[in-house]
Design an enzyme around this catalytic site. Structure first.
Site, short mmCIF file in Angstrom:
data_model
loop_
_atom_site.label_atom_id
_atom_site.label_comp_id
_atom_site.label_asym_id
_atom_site.label_seq_id
_atom_site.Cartn_x
_atom_site.Cartn_y
_atom_site.Cartn_z
N LYS A 70 -26.46 18.34 -1.90
CA LYS A 70 -26.23 16.92 -2.21
C LYS A 70 -24.76 16.53 -2.20
CE LYS A 70 -30.44 16.42 -4.98
NZ LYS A 70 -31.00 16.03 -6.30
N ASP A 106 -31.47 9.34 -7.08
CA ASP A 106 -31.74 10.15 -8.26
C ASP A 106 -31.40 9.39 -9.55
OD1 ASP A 106 -32.72 12.39 -6.96
OD2 ASP A 106 -30.78 13.42 -6.90
#
Length: 274
Positions: A70, A106
């Protein structure tokens, strides 16, 4: 699902990635809406990441990113949303005008999941275990919701670096060296993906905790969730966070279609046999 030369390909990249339920969730959504697309998982080693991203860019690709990529993907996309830049981690990408665009859904997923267990009030004391991309998304959620944050890591140096960064984005953050009085505990590590993994934090080290969110999901839920519930703590595993961030990512992939969130949730629950 019939795949043709017109079928759009979406991917989730990570290492490991075989555990991911994103393919089951998104393919169920495509079937429900009659979208000609297929979503697959790609295991990508760190040294192959640059080549995979170049191929995605060249072919107009889109998809999601999971551990451990990420933060690296956030630094590789040409354009990024404000929330992606704030987190410093990218879990959703797509192609516009020949370049990769990054986002982080997220934060939305964590916020929605915490709201579901009543752990998102202003001034709430959170402990986040871990310092990676999911932990950074949790810190941004804490900043937006006005929560106080403690961080715990097996690596004291990374914990201190995380705390310094988290304070810099407006979250009052301290490193948890021992037991801490908190309201909400959040596991943002991969611990729990394997059944023999140790618990991310001993329940005895979080006295007074009332709520807990494990960002890991597993069939029958994780050992940590079960251990917390045995102590009377309201605990949730990562499936709702997965669904919520996935629905938000779906909006990026298909801006003209509303995500069938209930269908996506049902697909995840089926896969986890719940």
């Amino acid at each position: 699902m019939e795949i043709s030369a017109k079928t759009r390909l979406l991917v989730v990249i990570g290492d490991p990635v075989a555990h991911s339920l994103s393919p089951a969730m998104h393919n169920a959504a495509f079937r429900a809406l009659g979208i000609d697309a297929v979503y697959v998982a790609l295991r990508v080693a760190p040294d192959a990441l640059a080549g995979v991203l170049a191929a995605q860019r060249a072919t107009g690709g889109a998809g999601n990113v999971t551990v451990p990529h990420k933060e690296a993907v956030e630094g590789s996309v040409t354009r990024k949303t404000d929330v992606c830049a704030r987190v410093g981690a990218c879990n959703t990408f797509w192609t516009e005008d020949g370049v990769l665009v990054g986002d982080n859904t997220d934060v939305f997923g964590v916020t929605q999941a915490l709201a579901g267990i009543g752990g998102s009030g202003k001034g709430t004391r959170w402990l986040v275990v871990g310092t990676g991309g999911s932990a950074r998304a949790t810190a941004v959620a804490a900043a937006d919701l006005g929560a106080l944050l403690w961080v715990r890591s097996r690596n004291p140096g990374r914990a201190q670096e995380f705390a310094s960064w988290s304070n810099s984005i407006g979250v009052r953050t301290q490193v948890a060296h021992g037991p801490v009085e908190i309201d909400v505990a959040i596991n943002a590590t991969p611990l729990g993906l394997a059944g023999h993994d140790p618990l991310p934090v001993d329940v005895n080290h979080i006295p007074g905790v009332a709520k807990a969110l494990d960002l890991v999901y597993a069939p029958g839920e994780t050992r940590w969730v079960h251990a917390l519930r045995e102590r009377g703590i309201a605990a949730m595993d990562g499936r709702e966070m997965l669904v919520q961030q996935g629905a938000e990512a779906f909006r990026r992939f298909f801006p003209d279609s509303a995500p069938p969130t209930d269908v996506m949730r049902a697909a995840v629950n089926r896969a986890l046999r719940v």
